[in-house]
Design a protein around this motif. Sequence first.
Motif, mmCIF file in Angstrom:
data_model
loop_
_atom_site.group_PDB
_atom_site.id
_atom_site.type_symbol
_atom_site.label_atom_id
_atom_site.label_comp_id
_atom_site.label_asym_id
_atom_site.label_seq_id
_atom_site.Cartn_x
_atom_site.Cartn_y
_atom_site.Cartn_z
ATOM 1 N N UNK A 74 0.776 -0.911 -0.276
ATOM 2 C CA UNK A 74 -0.214 -0.072 -0.098
ATOM 3 C C UNK A 74 1.188 1.237 0.078
ATOM 4 N N UNK A 75 0.279 2.106 -0.415
ATOM 5 C CA UNK A 75 1.175 3.126 -0.173
ATOM 6 C C UNK A 75 1.375 4.475 -1.690
ATOM 7 N N UNK A 76 1.230 3.744 -2.416
ATOM 8 C CA UNK A 76 1.482 4.364 -3.991
ATOM 9 C C UNK A 76 0.253 5.021 -3.952
ATOM 10 N N UNK A 77 1.242 5.684 -4.986
ATOM 11 C CA UNK A 77 0.133 7.000 -5.927
ATOM 12 C C UNK A 77 1.180 8.392 -6.692
ATOM 13 N N UNK A 78 -0.201 8.916 -6.721
ATOM 14 C CA UNK A 78 0.380 10.183 -7.506
ATOM 15 C C UNK A 78 1.360 11.294 -7.321
ATOM 16 N N UNK A 79 2.256 11.685 -7.433
ATOM 17 C CA UNK A 79 3.033 12.812 -6.695
ATOM 18 C C UNK A 79 3.819 13.358 -7.717
ATOM 19 N N UNK A 80 4.072 14.736 -7.268
ATOM 20 C CA UNK A 80 5.211 15.910 -8.213
ATOM 21 C C UNK A 80 6.206 15.935 -7.530
ATOM 22 N N UNK A 81 7.204 15.861 -8.546
ATOM 23 C CA UNK A 81 8.663 15.406 -8.352
ATOM 24 C C UNK A 81 9.061 16.840 -7.520
ATOM 25 N N UNK A 82 9.693 15.849 -6.345
ATOM 26 C CA UNK A 82 10.473 16.883 -5.258
ATOM 27 C C UNK A 82 9.792 16.018 -4.072
ATOM 28 N N UNK A 83 8.462 15.311 -4.561
ATOM 29 C CA UNK A 83 7.975 14.956 -2.763
ATOM 30 C C UNK A 83 7.923 13.730 -2.878
ATOM 31 N N UNK A 84 7.169 13.626 -1.502
ATOM 32 C CA UNK A 84 7.765 12.078 -1.159
ATOM 33 C C UNK A 84 6.915 11.356 -0.848
ATOM 34 N N UNK A 85 6.849 9.849 -0.682
ATOM 35 C CA UNK A 85 5.735 8.820 -0.488
ATOM 36 C C UNK A 85 6.111 7.670 0.651
ATOM 37 N N UNK A 86 5.559 7.096 0.996
ATOM 38 C CA UNK A 86 5.873 5.965 2.301
ATOM 39 C C UNK A 86 4.520 4.541 1.416
ATOM 40 N N UNK A 87 5.766 3.097 0.487
ATOM 41 C CA UNK A 87 4.985 2.413 0.784
ATOM 42 C C UNK A 87 5.434 1.567 2.156
ATOM 43 N N UNK A 88 4.120 0.861 2.219
ATOM 44 C CA UNK A 88 3.853 -0.158 3.148
ATOM 45 C C UNK A 88 3.922 -1.549 2.294
ATOM 46 N N UNK A 89 4.089 -2.463 3.411
ATOM 47 C CA UNK A 89 3.501 -4.396 2.855
ATOM 48 C C UNK A 89 4.119 -5.327 3.466
ATOM 49 N N UNK A 90 2.804 -5.750 4.438
ATOM 50 C CA UNK A 90 2.502 -6.919 4.941
ATOM 51 C C UNK A 90 3.118 -8.080 5.006
ATOM 52 N N UNK B 78 11.462 10.291 -0.196
ATOM 53 C CA UNK B 78 11.943 11.357 -0.590
ATOM 54 C C UNK B 78 12.581 11.240 -1.875
ATOM 55 N N UNK B 79 12.480 12.936 -2.273
ATOM 56 C CA UNK B 79 12.855 13.852 -3.505
ATOM 57 C C UNK B 79 12.542 13.028 -4.575
ATOM 58 N N UNK B 80 11.377 12.756 -4.721
ATOM 59 C CA UNK B 80 11.169 12.086 -6.076
ATOM 60 C C UNK B 80 11.310 12.379 -7.053
ATOM 61 N N UNK B 81 11.754 11.303 -8.457
ATOM 62 C CA UNK B 81 12.268 12.027 -9.357
ATOM 63 C C UNK B 81 11.335 11.341 -9.834
ATOM 64 N N UNK B 82 10.816 12.799 -11.980
ATOM 65 C CA UNK B 82 10.057 11.380 -12.677
ATOM 66 C C UNK B 82 10.529 9.645 -12.984
ATOM 67 N N UNK B 83 11.904 9.890 -12.929
ATOM 68 C CA UNK B 83 12.421 8.416 -13.152
ATOM 69 C C UNK B 83 12.524 7.380 -12.402
ATOM 70 N N UNK B 84 11.806 7.703 -10.938
ATOM 71 C CA UNK B 84 10.995 6.695 -9.862
ATOM 72 C C UNK B 84 9.712 6.166 -10.622
ATOM 73 N N UNK B 85 9.412 6.961 -11.233
ATOM 74 C CA UNK B 85 8.211 5.485 -11.896
ATOM 75 C C UNK B 85 8.401 4.781 -12.363
ATOM 76 N N UNK B 86 7.019 4.274 -11.224
ATOM 77 C CA UNK B 86 7.904 2.199 -11.892
ATOM 78 C C UNK B 86 6.701 1.794 -10.716
ATOM 79 N N UNK B 87 6.008 0.025 -11.240
ATOM 80 C CA UNK B 87 5.414 -0.588 -10.389
ATOM 81 C C UNK B 87 6.593 -1.016 -9.346
#
Length: 121
Positions: A7-23, A83-92
């Motif tokens: 869980x935790x994926x989504x759409x974010x602008x460059x420079x933003x942050x996301x936190x993924x979790x896996x249980x 953190x500091x996400x970049x467009x090249x981080x786009x992936x599954x």
Amino acid sequence: QVQLVESGGGLVQAGGSLRLSCAASGSIRRINVMGWYRQAPGKQRELVATISSGGNTNSADSVKGRFTISRDNAKNTVFLQMNSLKPEDTAVYYCNADVQKSGTYWYDAYWGQGTQVTVSS
């Protein structure tokens, strides 16, 4: 059976942050290494980061200093703070775990279903 649920994926602008979790859940005796991999369109799946049950971590050079992997052994859960996400981080992004099932003495690799991370420029 063993299941990994991300869980935790989504759409974010460059420079933003996301936190993924896996249980991980199911008939689990213990878990050795847990990790995150990613696959961009037209590319092979690649390692992002791994963490051992003792807390030793390993990460790809492309994410060093930006992504942090951690885990909660009591909850069989692994996290990826991005953190500091970049467009090249786009992936599954896929979760992976080496699991010893109850009643066995060997480890099998399990994968989650994947969660999409999209970074817009």
